[in-house]
Design an enzyme around this catalytic site. Structure first.
Site, PDB file in Angstrom:
ATOM      1  N   HIS A 321      38.880  46.940  57.329  1.00 35.84           N
ATOM      2  CA  HIS A 321      39.907  46.126  56.269  1.00 35.84           C
ATOM      3  C   HIS A 321      39.421  44.876  55.576  1.00 35.84           C
ATOM      4  O   HIS A 321      38.661  43.698  56.779  1.00 35.84           O
ATOM      5  CB  HIS A 321      41.058  46.522  56.486  1.00 35.84           C
ATOM      6  CG  HIS A 321      42.053  46.385  55.393  1.00 35.84           C
ATOM      7  ND1 HIS A 321      42.322  47.012  54.739  1.00 35.84           N
ATOM      8  CD2 HIS A 321      42.884  45.396  54.419  1.00 35.84           C
ATOM      9  CE1 HIS A 321      42.523  46.939  53.280  1.00 35.84           C
ATOM     10  NE2 HIS A 321      43.379  45.257  53.242  1.00 35.84           N
ATOM     11  N   ALA A 322      38.956  44.544  54.063  1.00 34.54           N
ATOM     12  CA  ALA A 322      38.137  43.473  54.476  1.00 34.54           C
ATOM     13  C   ALA A 322      39.172  42.269  54.678  1.00 34.54           C
ATOM     14  O   ALA A 322      40.480  42.588  54.378  1.00 34.54           O
ATOM     15  CB  ALA A 322      37.983  43.494  52.679  1.00 34.54           C
ATOM     16  N   HIS A 351      37.613  39.159  45.362  1.00 30.57           N
ATOM     17  CA  HIS A 351      39.334  39.125  45.421  1.00 30.57           C
ATOM     18  C   HIS A 351      38.657  37.702  47.330  1.00 30.57           C
ATOM     19  O   HIS A 351      39.779  37.246  47.098  1.00 30.57           O
ATOM     20  CB  HIS A 351      39.735  40.125  46.507  1.00 30.57           C
ATOM     21  CG  HIS A 351      40.971  39.718  46.784  1.00 30.57           C
ATOM     22  ND1 HIS A 351      41.972  39.755  46.347  1.00 30.57           N
ATOM     23  CD2 HIS A 351      41.846  39.659  47.744  1.00 30.57           C
ATOM     24  CE1 HIS A 351      43.211  39.784  47.719  1.00 30.57           C
ATOM     25  NE2 HIS A 351      42.393  39.715  48.212  1.00 30.57           N
ATOM     26  N   GLU A 352      37.969  38.247  47.960  1.00 37.38           N
ATOM     27  CA  GLU A 352      37.969  37.922  49.514  1.00 37.38           C
ATOM     28  C   GLU A 352      37.158  36.626  49.089  1.00 37.38           C
ATOM     29  O   GLU A 352      37.852  35.338  49.753  1.00 37.38           O
ATOM     30  CB  GLU A 352      37.215  38.722  50.498  1.00 37.38           C
ATOM     31  CG  GLU A 352      37.747  39.684  50.660  1.00 37.38           C
ATOM     32  CD  GLU A 352      39.020  39.710  51.650  1.00 37.38           C
ATOM     33  OE1 GLU A 352      39.757  40.926  50.949  1.00 37.38           O
ATOM     34  OE2 GLU A 352      39.703  38.888  52.397  1.00 37.38           O
ATOM     35  N   HIS A 355      39.572  33.833  48.616  1.00 38.98           N
ATOM     36  CA  HIS A 355      40.144  33.158  49.298  1.00 38.98           C
ATOM     37  C   HIS A 355      39.469  32.302  50.409  1.00 38.98           C
ATOM     38  O   HIS A 355      39.989  31.015  50.599  1.00 38.98           O
ATOM     39  CB  HIS A 355      40.364  34.272  50.988  1.00 38.98           C
ATOM     40  CG  HIS A 355      41.373  34.921  50.709  1.00 38.98           C
ATOM     41  ND1 HIS A 355      43.245  35.032  50.054  1.00 38.98           N
ATOM     42  CD2 HIS A 355      41.468  36.809  50.307  1.00 38.98           C
ATOM     43  CE1 HIS A 355      43.743  35.943  49.835  1.00 38.98           C
ATOM     44  NE2 HIS A 355      42.594  37.346  50.402  1.00 38.98           N
ATOM     45  N   GLU A 379      46.643  34.943  47.069  1.00 42.27           N
ATOM     46  CA  GLU A 379      46.031  36.641  47.539  1.00 42.27           C
ATOM     47  C   GLU A 379      45.522  36.449  45.241  1.00 42.27           C
ATOM     48  O   GLU A 379      45.241  37.331  44.877  1.00 42.27           O
ATOM     49  CB  GLU A 379      47.291  37.690  47.177  1.00 42.27           C
ATOM     50  CG  GLU A 379      47.473  37.590  48.445  1.00 42.27           C
ATOM     51  CD  GLU A 379      46.242  38.012  49.306  1.00 42.27           C
ATOM     52  OE1 GLU A 379      45.910  37.552  50.792  1.00 42.27           O
ATOM     53  OE2 GLU A 379      44.784  38.251  48.962  1.00 42.27           O
ATOM     54  N   HIS A 481      48.100  46.880  56.648  1.00 41.62           N
ATOM     55  CA  HIS A 481      49.257  45.658  56.355  1.00 41.62           C
ATOM     56  C   HIS A 481      50.339  46.174  57.704  1.00 41.62           C
ATOM     57  O   HIS A 481      50.735  45.173  58.300  1.00 41.62           O
ATOM     58  CB  HIS A 481      49.350  45.200  55.789  1.00 41.62           C
ATOM     59  CG  HIS A 481      48.271  45.566  54.318  1.00 41.62           C
ATOM     60  ND1 HIS A 481      47.068  45.958  54.157  1.00 41.62           N
ATOM     61  CD2 HIS A 481      47.922  43.555  53.954  1.00 41.62           C
ATOM     62  CE1 HIS A 481      46.953  45.388  52.801  1.00 41.62           C
ATOM     63  NE2 HIS A 481      46.831  44.145  53.167  1.00 41.62           N
ATOM     64  N   TYR A 491      51.280  40.228  47.675  1.00 39.24           N
ATOM     65  CA  TYR A 491      50.388  40.949  46.914  1.00 39.24           C
ATOM     66  C   TYR A 491      51.410  41.371  45.421  1.00 39.24           C
ATOM     67  O   TYR A 491      50.699  41.033  44.640  1.00 39.24           O
ATOM     68  CB  TYR A 491      49.922  41.942  47.435  1.00 39.24           C
ATOM     69  CG  TYR A 491      48.840  42.326  48.188  1.00 39.24           C
ATOM     70  CD1 TYR A 491      49.492  42.410  50.115  1.00 39.24           C
ATOM     71  CD2 TYR A 491      47.651  41.470  48.278  1.00 39.24           C
ATOM     72  CE1 TYR A 491      48.200  42.028  50.830  1.00 39.24           C
ATOM     73  CE2 TYR A 491      46.878  41.300  49.185  1.00 39.24           C
ATOM     74  CZ  TYR A 491      47.683  41.789  51.003  1.00 39.24           C
ATOM     75  OH  TYR A 491      46.319  41.341  51.788  1.00 39.24           O
TER      76      TYR A 491
HETATM   77  C1  SLC Z   1      41.415  42.700  50.095  1.00 40.05           C
HETATM   78  C2  SLC Z   1      42.570  42.555  50.591  1.00 40.05           C
HETATM   79  C3  SLC Z   1      42.550  41.982  52.059  1.00 40.05           C
HETATM   80 SE1  SLC Z   1      43.294  40.170  52.087  1.00 40.05          SE
HETATM   81  C4  SLC Z   1      44.119  43.241  50.522  1.00 40.05           C
HETATM   82  O1  SLC Z   1      44.466  43.542  51.754  1.00 40.05           O
HETATM   83  N1  SLC Z   1      44.270  43.933  49.686  1.00 40.05           N
HETATM   84  C5  SLC Z   1      44.167  43.516  48.059  1.00 40.05           C
HETATM   85  C6  SLC Z   1      45.055  44.493  46.891  1.00 40.05           C
HETATM   86  C7  SLC Z   1      46.035  44.836  47.786  1.00 40.05           C
HETATM   87  C8  SLC Z   1      45.981  44.479  49.541  1.00 40.05           C
HETATM   88  C9  SLC Z   1      45.179  46.236  49.775  1.00 40.05           C
HETATM   89  O2  SLC Z   1      44.403  46.144  49.783  1.00 40.05           O
HETATM   90  O3  SLC Z   1      46.288  47.120  50.557  1.00 40.05           O
HETATM   91 ZN    ZN Z   2      43.668  39.169  50.298  1.00 48.58          ZN
END
Ligand code: SLC
Ligand code: ZN
Length: 598
Positions: A321-322, A351-352, A355, A379, A481, A491
């Protein structure tokens, strides 16, 4: 007397800053090594480092609490002491902290290692959520394949973490109490520094819900036309497995066969990225160039040396997961993501890198202030940039989209594509932490975890499971998450405030003026605007040194979060959807689900 006490306190905080930098750096390195290569050894080292550092932090905390910082005159010094007075999970006795770390590691590694067998080839059983399952949900239009894949993933990744999650909740609540909070819910909410944060979040949802209901009704109709009445009902919730994403959190996967004007050119960036031989590195360099075009920082050399931007093919297990990492030494910043060449990952890369930009902008702040003004700000940074990048105008500048008409229909298609990402996501993000607030507060208990989760999925999001569910299942942990103890309201907030930021930046860039329909907010591209970049940079440099309304005001002139940015951006789409749903007589909203899940 008090002046001497404050002077001593200032000196103490300076020394504590150094100690804290080293402590956080040690923990971050141990976590990076574990999440980049999930081995027993790396897990044991991470556990040892966390427990050792927790004991150190307990000692610092005792010293911190000997100062009468509540009476200090210096507001800034007081703010730092106040933040240091929240010890976090290190406040737990060592044995409970060990149990908490173990429970979270178990959930995280279950999620990272989970694999399922392929629908068509049941002997192929090495499919992970990234990239295989993600790709299936982006491409498949076979309801049976999607249902099978959905059920197998939730069985492999969710159900096994039920017990660990219960342990995690108990330990997290214990830590919350030791930090002066009733439950972990109030601890998480405390990060938004307002006594009425929950009410604010609810008010935001009420503002955007009508827009969501319109796009929900339109998509349900399109899916019903495609899959038939016995798969998608006319008035019920939408089955979760048909929405182009394993969590149904964004619905871009169904854009290609549901868009308002299908005969208009398709803005398929993925195909263009592939045909132009984009690599993960080229995506990162392209994203970096947008930031530097704004007079913001480029990535330091160590970033390129130490980041992991593609899944290693040495067979290791890792958290794909990024994520973006600050090592709290003012120099070492990294991204870890298993990039594939898709439009989604092009956005994720921005997005990354948002950060990392925030880390770079506040790296000279005291360590205790190296955080977002609130978690939603962190975010929002990368997404604000991606709002400019995803405009047809910018994609043409980059040669990723050939010239085409800029007529109303193309604009509606573009807004619809953005809406499947930004409008659709709001109820999902909101409910995920409504669920966990209920769990932390005990209104949701282990014997109704899954029932309450799906009640929220139905009532807030208008989505239902593809098949009956029970308490043998534990679907929340099938979302990264929840398995990784990452708060999610950040988010939801980001998807609201990023449009407030975008609106202000676009005005600074001369790309948008209210009431000038020739300059739509949704066509704004701030690329190369140093005026916009300087304003954004100034806000980011604050870190968490000031309450977030101060940071918000610096960039937007507003001191509150509100959905006016979202509603302004999507206003033409909202009108179109209302007219279209009216024309087709579509039922707005949803009746109760007939699927058994409680
Ligand atoms: C890209 C990330 C790492 Se902070 C992320 O978890 N995001 C970005 C969008 C919402 C959430 C998800 O993937 O659920
Ligand atoms: Zn993020």
């Amino acid at each position: 007397e008090r002046a001497a006490e404050e002077a001593a306190g200032r000196e103490y905080i300076r020394s504590l800053n150094e100690l804290t930098s080293k402590a956080k750096n040690k923990k971050t390195i141990a976590s990076w090594n574990y999440e980049s290569n999930i081995t027993t050894y790396n897990e044991e080292v991470q556990m040892q480092v966390f427990l050792e550092v927790a004991e150190e932090e307990k000692e610092y905390w005792k010293e911190t609490m000997t100062y009468f910082w509540n009476e200090f005159e210096d507001e800034d010094l007081k703010r730092m002491f106040q933040k240091y007075s929240k010890l976090g999970t290190s406040a737990l006795p060592e044995d409970l902290n060990q149990r908490l770390i173990q429970a979270t590691n178990d959930m995280q590694s279950t999620y990272a290692k989970a694999t399922i067998c392929d629908y068509k080839d049941r002997t192929k059983c090495d499919l992970h959520v990234e990239p295989e399952i993600t790709d299936i949900f982006a491409k498949s239009e076979d309801p049976e394949e999607l249902k099978y894949t959905w059920l197998e993933w939730h069985k492999a990744a969710g159900a096994p973490s039920r017990a660990s999650f219960t342990e995690y909740v108990e330990m997290n609540n214990e830590a919350a109490k030791l930090n002066g909070f009733d439950t972990a819910a109030e601890w998480w909410l405390g990060e938004y520094e307002a006594p009425d944060s929950e009410e604010q979040f609810m008010a935001l949802w009420k503002q955007v819900k009508p827009l969501y209901q319109q796009i929900h009704a339109y998509v349900r109709r399109q899916l019903r036309l495609k899959y038939g009445d016995n798969v998608v009902s006319a008035k019920g919730p939408i089955p979760a497995h048909l929405l182009g994403n394993i969590w149904a959190q964004t619905w871009g996967g169904v854009e290609k066969f549901t868009r308002p004007y299908p005969d208009k050119a398709d803005v398929d960036v993925t195909a263009a990225l592939i045909s132009q031989n984009y690599t993960a590195l080229k995506m990162f360099k392209t994203a970096e160039e947008f930031f530097t075009s704004l007079n913001l920082s480029g990535m330091p050399d160590s970033f390129w040396e130490k980041s992991i931007i593609e899944k290693p093919n040495d067979g290791r297990e890792m958290v794909c997961h990024a994520s973006a990492w600050d090592f709290f030494d003012g120099e070492d910043f990294r991204i870890k993501q298993c990039t594939t060449i898709t439009n989604n990952f092009f956005k994720t890369t921005h997005h990354e890198m948002g950060h990392i930009q925030y880390y770079l902008q506040y790296k000279d702040q005291p360590v205790i202030y190296r955080a977002g003004a609130n978690p939603g700000f962190h975010e929002a940074v990368g997404d604000v940039i991606a709002l400019s990048v995803s405009t047809p105008k910018h994609l043409r500048v980059m040669g990723l989209l050939e010239d085409g008409p800029d007529d109303l229909e193309s604009n509606i298609n573009q807004l619809y594509k953005m809406g499947l990402d930004k409008i659709v996501f709001l109820p999902f993000a909101y409910l995920l932490d409504l669920f966990r607030y209920g769990v932390f507060r005990g209104t949701t208990t282990p014997d109704n975890y899954n029932c309450h989760f799906w009640q929220l999925r139905e009532s807030v999001q208008g989505v239902e499971p593809p098949a009956p569910r029970s308490e043998e299942d534990f679907d929340p942990a099938a979302k990264y998450h929840v398995a990784a103890d990452v708060e999610y309201m950040r988010y939801y907030i980001s998807y609201i405030i990023q449009f407030q930021f975008h609106r202000s930046l676009c005005q600074l860039a001369g790309e948008y003026t209210p009431d000038d329909s020739s300059k739509l907010l949704s066509n704004c591209d701030i690329y190369k605007s140093t005026a916009a970049g300087n304003a954004l940079g100034k806000m980011l440099q604050l870190g968490s040194s000031k309450p977030w309304p101060d940071a918000m005001q610096m960039l937007t002139g507003q001191r509150n979060m509100d959905a006016s940015g979202v509603l302004e951006y999507f206003q033409p789409l909202h009108e179109w959807l209302k007219a279209e749903n009216e024309r087709t007589g579509e039922y707005i909203g949803w009746e109760p689900s007939t699927v058994q899940y409680c």
